[in-house]
Design a protein around this motif. Sequence first.
Motif, short mmCIF file in Angstrom:
data_model
loop_
_atom_site.label_atom_id
_atom_site.label_comp_id
_atom_site.label_asym_id
_atom_site.label_seq_id
_atom_site.Cartn_x
_atom_site.Cartn_y
_atom_site.Cartn_z
N LEU A 159 -8.01 -6.03 18.83
CA LEU A 159 -7.08 -5.36 17.91
C LEU A 159 -6.58 -4.05 18.51
CD1 LEU A 159 -8.87 -5.89 14.49
CD2 LEU A 159 -6.71 -6.91 15.22
N GLU A 160 -7.48 -3.33 19.18
CA GLU A 160 -7.09 -2.04 19.77
C GLU A 160 -5.91 -2.24 20.72
OE1 GLU A 160 -10.04 0.56 21.92
OE2 GLU A 160 -8.43 0.52 23.40
N ARG A 161 -6.03 -3.23 21.60
CA ARG A 161 -4.94 -3.47 22.55
C ARG A 161 -3.69 -3.95 21.83
NH1 ARG A 161 -9.90 -4.54 25.27
NH2 ARG A 161 -10.16 -2.85 26.73
N TYR A 162 -3.87 -4.72 20.76
CA TYR A 162 -2.72 -5.17 19.99
C TYR A 162 -1.99 -3.97 19.39
CZ TYR A 162 0.00 -8.52 17.23
OH TYR A 162 1.01 -9.28 16.72
N VAL A 163 -2.79 -3.06 18.82
CA VAL A 163 -2.18 -1.88 18.20
C VAL A 163 -1.47 -1.03 19.25
CG1 VAL A 163 -2.73 0.32 17.09
CG2 VAL A 163 -3.69 -1.80 16.19
N ILE A 164 -2.15 -0.80 20.37
CA ILE A 164 -1.55 0.06 21.39
C ILE A 164 -0.25 -0.58 21.92
CG2 ILE A 164 -1.83 0.97 23.74
CD1 ILE A 164 -4.76 1.40 23.11
N ILE A 165 -0.30 -1.86 22.22
CA ILE A 165 0.84 -2.48 22.88
C ILE A 165 1.96 -2.83 21.90
CG2 ILE A 165 1.58 -4.50 24.21
CD1 ILE A 165 -1.30 -4.36 25.49
N VAL A 166 1.63 -3.63 20.92
CA VAL A 166 2.69 -4.14 20.04
C VAL A 166 3.24 -3.05 19.11
CG1 VAL A 166 3.21 -5.78 18.21
CG2 VAL A 166 1.86 -6.49 20.18
N VAL A 167 2.32 -2.30 18.51
CA VAL A 167 2.80 -1.34 17.51
C VAL A 167 3.64 -0.24 18.16
CG1 VAL A 167 2.10 0.23 15.67
CG2 VAL A 167 0.88 -1.90 16.01
N SER A 168 3.29 0.12 19.40
CA SER A 168 4.13 1.13 20.06
C SER A 168 5.47 0.56 20.46
CB SER A 168 3.42 1.67 21.31
OG SER A 168 2.33 2.45 20.93
N LEU A 169 5.49 -0.70 20.86
CA LEU A 169 6.75 -1.27 21.36
C LEU A 169 7.72 -1.65 20.25
CD1 LEU A 169 5.66 -3.65 24.26
CD2 LEU A 169 7.21 -1.74 24.45
N HIS A 170 7.19 -2.04 19.09
CA HIS A 170 8.10 -2.68 18.14
C HIS A 170 9.04 -1.69 17.46
CE1 HIS A 170 6.81 -2.44 13.75
NE2 HIS A 170 6.00 -1.62 14.35
N ARG A 171 8.63 -0.44 17.40
CA ARG A 171 9.57 0.56 16.86
C ARG A 171 9.58 1.75 17.80
NH1 ARG A 171 8.15 0.59 10.38
NH2 ARG A 171 9.22 -1.36 9.91
N THR A 172 10.57 1.81 18.67
CA THR A 172 10.61 2.93 19.62
C THR A 172 11.65 3.95 19.18
OG1 THR A 172 12.03 1.58 20.99
CG2 THR A 172 9.70 1.61 21.56
N PHE A 173 12.36 4.53 20.10
CA PHE A 173 13.19 5.70 19.78
C PHE A 173 14.41 5.38 18.92
CE2 PHE A 173 11.04 6.37 23.82
CZ PHE A 173 10.36 7.55 23.55
N LEU A 174 14.95 4.17 19.08
CA LEU A 174 16.23 3.86 18.45
C LEU A 174 16.02 2.87 17.32
CD1 LEU A 174 19.04 4.85 19.28
CD2 LEU A 174 19.34 2.68 20.49
N PRO A 175 16.18 3.30 16.06
CA PRO A 175 15.90 2.38 14.95
C PRO A 175 16.70 1.08 15.02
CG PRO A 175 16.08 4.59 14.13
CD PRO A 175 16.47 4.65 15.57
N SER A 176 17.89 1.12 15.58
CA SER A 176 18.69 -0.10 15.63
C SER A 176 18.05 -1.13 16.57
CB SER A 176 20.11 0.21 16.09
OG SER A 176 20.07 0.79 17.37
N ALA A 177 17.13 -0.68 17.41
CA ALA A 177 16.50 -1.60 18.35
C ALA A 177 15.11 -2.05 17.89
CB ALA A 177 16.40 -0.95 19.73
N TRP A 178 14.77 -1.71 16.66
CA TRP A 178 13.44 -2.08 16.19
C TRP A 178 13.33 -3.58 16.02
CZ3 TRP A 178 12.14 1.92 11.75
CH2 TRP A 178 11.97 3.19 12.35
N GLY A 179 12.12 -4.07 16.07
CA GLY A 179 11.90 -5.49 15.85
C GLY A 179 10.46 -5.74 15.48
N THR A 180 10.12 -7.00 15.36
CA THR A 180 8.72 -7.33 15.08
C THR A 180 8.26 -8.37 16.10
OG1 THR A 180 9.45 -8.97 13.50
CG2 THR A 180 8.69 -6.86 12.62
N TYR A 181 6.99 -8.62 16.04
CA TYR A 181 6.40 -9.53 17.02
C TYR A 181 5.24 -10.25 16.37
CZ TYR A 181 3.48 -11.09 20.89
OH TYR A 181 2.72 -11.86 21.74
N SER A 182 5.07 -11.51 16.73
CA SER A 182 3.80 -12.18 16.41
C SER A 182 3.61 -13.28 17.44
CB SER A 182 3.81 -12.74 15.00
OG SER A 182 4.83 -13.68 14.88
N GLY A 183 2.36 -13.59 17.71
CA GLY A 183 2.07 -14.62 18.70
C GLY A 183 2.44 -16.00 18.15
N THR A 184 2.92 -16.87 19.04
CA THR A 184 3.23 -18.24 18.61
C THR A 184 2.01 -19.12 18.86
OG1 THR A 184 4.01 -18.82 20.81
CG2 THR A 184 5.64 -17.95 19.27
#
Lengths: 406, 468
Positions: free
Chosen positions: B392-417
């Motif tokens: 979970l720690e790596r998930y939080v560090i990697i995914v949560v930081s990436l999914h909403r970065t500096f530009l709100p218009s570029a936000w997104g979500t992620y989940s494993g398939t």
Amino acid sequence: MSHALDAPAPSVVTKLQMPALIVGGIGLVAGVIGAVLNFQAFLHAYLVAFSFWNGISLGMMLILMIQYLSGGGWGIILRRTLEAGTRNMWLMAVLFLPILAGTVMNKLYIWTDHAKVEADHHLHQKAPYLNIPFFSVRLVIYFIVWLTFAFLLNRWSLQQDQSADKKLARNLRNLSGPGLLIMAITLTFSNIDWLMSLQPHWFSSMYPLINIVGNLLAAMCFGVIFVALMSDHAPFKGLIQTRHFRDMGNLMLAFVMLWTYTSLSQLLITYSGNLPEETPWYMNRITGGWGYVAVLLLTCHFVLPFIVLLQRRVKDPGKPLIWIGTFIIAMRVVDLFWWIKPSFDAGQGLAAAYKLSTFNVHWLDIVLPLAMGGIWTWCFIWQLKKRPLVPQHDPNMKEAFAHGGH
Amino acid sequence: MAAQNDQDKSMGTKSLVPIIGPGHTFASVNDKISAIVLLRGTSFGWVVGFGIAFMIFMMMLMSISYLLFRGVGIWGINNRVDWGFDIINFVWWIGIGHAGTLISAILLLLHQKWRTSINRFAEAMTLFAVACAGLFPVLHLGRPWYAYFLFPYPNTLGMYFPQFRSPLEWDVFAVSTYASVSLVFWYVGLIPDLATLRDRAKSWIPKTIYGIFSLGWRGSARHWHRYETIYLLLAGLSTPLVLSVHSIISFDFSVSLLPGWHATFFPPYFVAGAVFAGFAMVMTLAIPVRWVYGLEDFITDKHLENMGKITLVTGNIVFYSYLMELFYGWYSANEYEQFMVHNRLFGPYGYMLWALYFCNGVMPQFLWSKKIRTNSIWLFVISMFISVGMWLERYVIIVVSLHRTFLPSAWGTYSGTFWDWSLYIGTMGFFLTLLFLFIRLLPMISISEMQMLLPEAQVPHKEEAHEA
């Protein structure tokens, strides 16, 4: 165990007490004169001196806790020296007063200046943490915690000498585990308060860790110097074995390497990020003459001690560690000076990019660390003389000093 | 014998639980450990366990085949979150390996004798974990058949030098060094035991195979002298690897500018996390194995307690780092950093952060109690929580930081398939398959080193050869 374990501190150490007092006394007078002449320059130099000597006391407390948890003969041999250092904690609490005065009088930190805080978005945001009342509350908490630990560690250790109660060894271990955790937290925040906030726009989560490692290194060196000085005299003569000195030398080496690891990581990450909040901290410390100090640190705080401490012929006899330890301690002061001094003439916030620090030394920068060192060492030897130099009734005693094994 | 008893007494409470069961001799250690490989035969339980592991391993191969057929589009990664399960799992597996290196190298240099019975097992775990880890970044390349581009080799494309400024490139060297040094260390340690198996094997096939791999070991004084020297040298070489591998992996994140990634204390934070995860995995595996094979004499409660202590220490370093991440996020006075903290705590993946704090922050605190540290069921449960927490720690560090970065218009979500999960779970099958084979074919506890712990082996000054 036929050695005179309760022999008093040998003269090789006690004869240092008077010179220490003289250095401290002259330095104190010079310091007062310096403070009257230029209070700000005095504060700048004082912060370096305080950070260093307070770091020795705190580092000794950390090593004391570590050795209760890890065991090993080196810890038993160093213990009384470390304890004497931690009993200087009250002295450090008193010696903090000038820094508190400088803070309250708005002479040391820019975040104490209301006008500047109001004009600066970042400082304004940090004001709930960086303000004088909260700063003072935290300060009191740190010293209460440190004094309590120093009191308990010293009291139980002395009681163990007298009563041989098995429970005390357990108490000391049980205190040391959570103690280290609490020490890590108080050391982190005191570092943020006292040193990181000198340039309050800057932040680095590694910085307190480098400081902790530096404290450990300096405290280890200081302890080893004194033990090596006394190693030819009772009660250490015949008790200290080659492997104890080798262990201590290896610990010094390990801390030197950890210092390098943490310092290099901070540099590398800051350099790669190249962010306006972070990079000026290094800009101020590698330009304007400060770069020579940085190179000095690289070669003399890392390369030289690293190469020398790898050699068994240096660690095994013990005595050479006196010289290496002194050298590393000197470099630790330079490191703190390099951290602290450029903060004062550097531009802050938006001005950071075009107003960089240039190398400068005030005569107080040299006098005050020596002066405080004189007073600290005088108290330290006074404390060292109070107790037998080897703790008695430690449950690991026999194992640690058996010949041949471990 | 008398000296040993004396020493035990002097150690007081510390040696109440010894590191080797009473009544053992050179012969009984030989018998007991080698019998697992040579005499017990293939038990039904082993076949079932291996069968299950092997089927899961097949799932991994199927996932890889389909991935090569269709491309990385079958994964959940997208334009916003371009590092997902692949990097999470890479870091997770690499971290798990660290306990092996710490036990074999650092604890050897620190004269911690209790390491002896778990080091072989933990080193094997390191190798298998690195094998699993290595798959992910290579597959993530999209065109894994070009993976050799990462190496600086003379070629006609003008690519003598790959991008040395990228920590991803440093990973190539860090991880491959780590894998090769660990392999050599493990194999060198195995040589005397392989010779024992060679000598004790009845049929000619194992005799020949163990014979080839024991490299003509005869146990002469000269052999032992060289063995001790090389073992100590390899321990010295491995020690920096404990720090370097995960430090460099932390640089993958921290040299970037992303809030939640760019923090100067990432290297020690990651190293502590790796050791933490590694010890949890050693306990997760060692506790059932010691129960199944009746190895309580060799992997004693003292071992479990010591591993519990290291887990507690590293767990608290990790927890300190979590709290400091929050503090510096606020103290930075940088709106992106502050948003990152808020998004972690209360954003769409907030529940993961709280689960993480529970697994890695709260559960290890039980280890303060000696009762729990010496209770294998408790330890097993806590270890499972930690393994989940570290993922979970790596998930939080990697995914949560990436999914909403500096530009709100570029936000997104992620989940494993499905294919993300099948590959991840598949590597666990790969890991367990290798582990089952290891337990069946090689001595999982070092016979020669266990014999050195026996009172008969305590020659004065024997240890001098060990000291650094």
